[in-house]
Design an enzyme around this catalytic site. Structure first.
Site: not given
Ligand SMILES: [Zn+2]
Lengths: 311, 434
Positions: B60, B62-63, B94, B151, B178, B304, B322
């Site tokens: 998990h 985020h790139l 996302n 997500d 999520h 995450d 966030f």
């Molecule tokens: Zn999430």
């Protein structure tokens, strides 16, 4: 004795002894009001900046007047929070104030923690004039001052705060201050307006107003934001008035001190007969607000020049 | 050139390894693991006192690329992963555009070819992750995604979630949820409880997560799909999962290092680096998450990893974004707080951070054995180091652990036989060609 701290951000971090110091100093300041010339040179040459990101005529004029009575130079900056999209704006403002040589920055902001953020990024003293639902220490101090003035003490009194506790910085600051000064604190209101785990602060929580009123010495009535109804936090104004509105019948005892930080919704959270009644000290709260703010400005600037005295 | 790792303490439960061994690599493969290997003409790396593990997987992250390259790129995110000892990472869809189509997945794969660690793209559940219409899940599967997720957002519509689960089952894709009821969460910025009350910040109740977990469990039971709960954060959530697992449902879950280590008390002081979704919860929740891992209710630890720019994380708490940049600190945090304190064993940790995620994503992890692809993490338990924002490889310097002194640090990361991260002499270098 100046305050032992650079900033006044809230009453949660301040000791009972410091609160007493502030209240005693406020008393000396209030004495100045009775003079024919209501101005002293104590803060001559000092710069106080009123930084208001949220409109508040009452608090702002109270600070203005307080600063002027101490002969300080006052500068006001108003910005709407809606134009503040990112933290850099507040940081940029802080840097500017730094360059201008502000001694005290009075900040009002709609976001909790904004005063603390400013305080961490500026050498000047920061005086929190209300940050979101977090803290409003000067309002709480003027409430404490008024209670002490009228009741002769704070310790042992039963104080009820009624209304929208969840969204109220006044409630939070009052709770910390009252508890530190030894009062018993109760909060009451519809369950939707009482924040989670509020009891952990050391207060008693009531949803039944009549039970909450039993044996109280002071009632502090908070303004109801009418838009809370639209957000489903209570069903109607009528219902609020019926269950939580303060009227003569509910407090038919002249010994109960009636307070309201204003502005009031007459006929909603408070009936006019109560607001204008014998036990109401609502207008005196406004007067005391100036004295308390003078005391705080003096005490905060005073940290730099300990030898200067009032009088 | 062949590489010979000498004197390492090798741990790999799936290949019954726990002891001092030498390990020989030829190109991208492991060719021998023996008590002692002596061979001429190799690059010899002495790993005395260090621990050699099968490469870690973070399922998990985020790139941010495409679309938010100022926060992170696939290249920089993979550098952060390498510095954290991860040899494979899965990236959430996302981005902008959202990875809801084959072209975006192909783009991510192309960028990932130039990066230092393996990247597994995750496709979105719905078009634009807007929760309204199913994405072309079959085409996404053909393009190589190993899971689907919206997500960052929940799928609020239960009917859409049901259909997504049904549809994804035919392609054997887990649905990563999520879990957040948007209405209950409102515009909250931290956990709703004592600390939100005294700080005056709007709260996100634990129930916002729990009602969605409950819903998704019910839908998973109905559809028979593989449901994976992302970033589980509440005690009641653990209990809902415990119950679901007892009934034999195909449900897995992950927890982040920050939810295992920090609580909402940390928000005092309004440091935006503590702002994360789901929020840091109460100490009771935190303890339940640790126990959930120990009991096997939670399968995976995932970071995450959510990098943001300096400006995104500056100033007033309400306005900050966030997320925590997590790849580079995860392993040291977990070693320092759990392994070194005998809460978890290395064997358990490898289940949470290598074998568990591989199984959920349906990818092969041969671990450390002859013939396997050489994805390796080397950890030195004797190094203590201070987390420094400036020295982070990720573009996101948003960590609540800044200035913490941690015990143990990754010293070598090997991907497909290549040393991609070398911190043996404290230089913390990323290597592109070797
Ligand atoms: Zn999430």
């Amino acid at each position: 004795m100046p305050l032992k701290r650079k900033d006044l951000l809230g009453l949660y971090i301040i000791s009972g002894a410091e609160i007493k110091e502030i209240l005693d100093t406020s008393e000396a300041m209030k004495e100045i009001f009775t003079r024919s010339v209501k101005k002293i040179p104590t803060l001559r040459g000092k710069t106080i900046v009123n930084l208001f990101f949220e409109p508040s005529t009452r608090t702002k004029s109270s600070f203005d007047l307080a600063a002027k009575r101490l002969s300080a130079d006052v500068m006001s900056i108003s910005k709407s929070t809606s134009s503040v999209m990112k933290g850099e704006t507040l940081l940029d403002t802080a840097k500017t104030l730094e360059v201008m040589g502000a001694d005290v920055v009075v900040i009002r902001h709609s976001i909790p923690g904004a005063a603390e953020f400013l305080a961490n990024n500026i050498r000047a003293s920061v005086l929190n004039a209300g940050d979101g639902a977090h803290a409003h220490p000067t309002q709480a101090l003027l409430d404490l001052y008024t209670i002490r003035e009228k009741k002769g003490k704070i310790k042992g009194l039963k104080v009820l705060i009624i209304g929208d506790i969840a969204h109220s910085r006044v409630a939070r600051s009052n709770i910390w201050g009252l508890l530190k000064m030894g009062a018993e604190v109760r909060v009451a209101g519809p369950a939707t307006l009482l924040p989670l785990e509020i009891e952990k602060m050391g207060v008693k929580r009531y949803t039944d107003l009549d039970k909450a009123l039993e044996g109280i010495d002071v009632i502090n009535i908070l303004r109801i934001q009418l838009e809370r109804q639209a957000r489903g936090l209570f069903p109607s104004i009528n219902e609020y008035r019926h269950f939580y509105g303060i009227n003569q019948e509910r407090i038919n005892n002249d010994d109960i001190l009636v307070m309201h930080p204003g502005p009031m919704n007459r006929g909603v959270e408070i009936e006019s007969a109560v607001a204008d009644g014998n036990s109401s000290v609502i207008t005196e709260q406004v007067t005391n607000g100036v004295a308390v703010r003078m005391a705080l400005l003096y005490l905060l600037v005073g940290r730099n020049n300990e030898d200067e005295k009032i009088v | 050139m062949k590489k010979l790792f000498k004197n390492a303490f090798i741990i790999d439960p799936s290949n019954d390894l726990a002891g001092k061994y030498d390990l020989l690599l030829d190109a991208d493969k492991i060719v021998a693991i023996k008590k002692e290997i002596n061979q001429e003409g190799c690059m010899i790396i002495d790993l005395k006192g260090k621990i050699l593990l099968p490469g870690l997987i973070d399922m998990h992250t985020h790139l941010r690329e495409p679309g938010f390259e100022e926060k992170e790129t696939i290249k920089t995110g993979c550098e952060a992963a390498a510095a954290g000892g991860f040899t494979t990472i899965a990236c959430m869809p996302n981005t902008n555009p959202v990875a809801d189509n084959q072209a975006t997945i192909e783009y991510i794969k192309a960028r990932a070819k130039e990066a230092v660690v393996n990247v597994i793209p995750i496709g979105s559940i719905t078009k634009g992750s807007s929760g309204k219409e199913l994405a072309e899940i079959g085409f996404l599967s053909e393009a190589g995604v190993k899971a689907i997720s919206d997500d960052g957002n929940p799928v609020m519509n239960s009917e859409i979630m049901r259909r997504a689960m049904e549809y994804a089952s035919s392609f054997s894709l887990p649905v990563i949820s999520h879990c957040e009821d948007k209405n209950l969460a409102g515009d909250g910025v931290m956990h709703e409880g004592y600390y939100s009350t005294i700080l005056g910040l709007k709260g996100i109740p634990a129930a916002a997560e729990e009602v969605m977990i409950a819903r998704d469990i019910i839908l998973a039971e109905m559809t028979g799909a593989h449901l994976h709960i992302a970033h589980l954060s509440t005690a009641r959530g653990v209990e809902l999962l415990r119950d679901a697992k007892k009934r034999g449902l195909k449900i897995t879950a992950e927890v982040t290092p920050h939810h295992l280590l920090l609580t909402d008390q940390k928000v005092k002081g309004y440091n935006p680096d503590t702002k994360v979704n789901p929020p840091l919860r109460s100490d009771r929740d935190r303890k339940a998450l640790c126990k959930g891992l120990k009991d096997g209710i939670i399968n995976v630890i995932a970071t995450d990893h959510a990098p943001h720019t300096y400006e995104d994380k500056l100033g007033e708490y309400d306005l900050a974004s966030f997320g925590i940049s997590g790849l580079e600190t995860a392993l040291s945090l977990l070693y320092d707080n759990f392994i070194d304190k005998n809460v978890f064993t290395w064997e358990e940790l490898l289940d949470f951070m290598a074998y568990g995620p591989a199984e959920i994503l349906g990818i092969k992890h041969g671990g450390l054995k002859k013939g396997s692809t050489a994805d390796i993490t080397v950890f030195d338990p004797d190094i203590s180091w201070k987390v420094s924002k400036e020295k982070m490889k990720s573009r996101g310097k948003n960590t609540p652990f800044a200035n913490n002194v941690l015990q143990g640090r990754v010293v070598l990361t090997v991907v497909k036989g290549n040393i991609v991260y070398n911190n043996m002499n404290g230089e913390a270098r990323i290597l592109y060609d070797n």
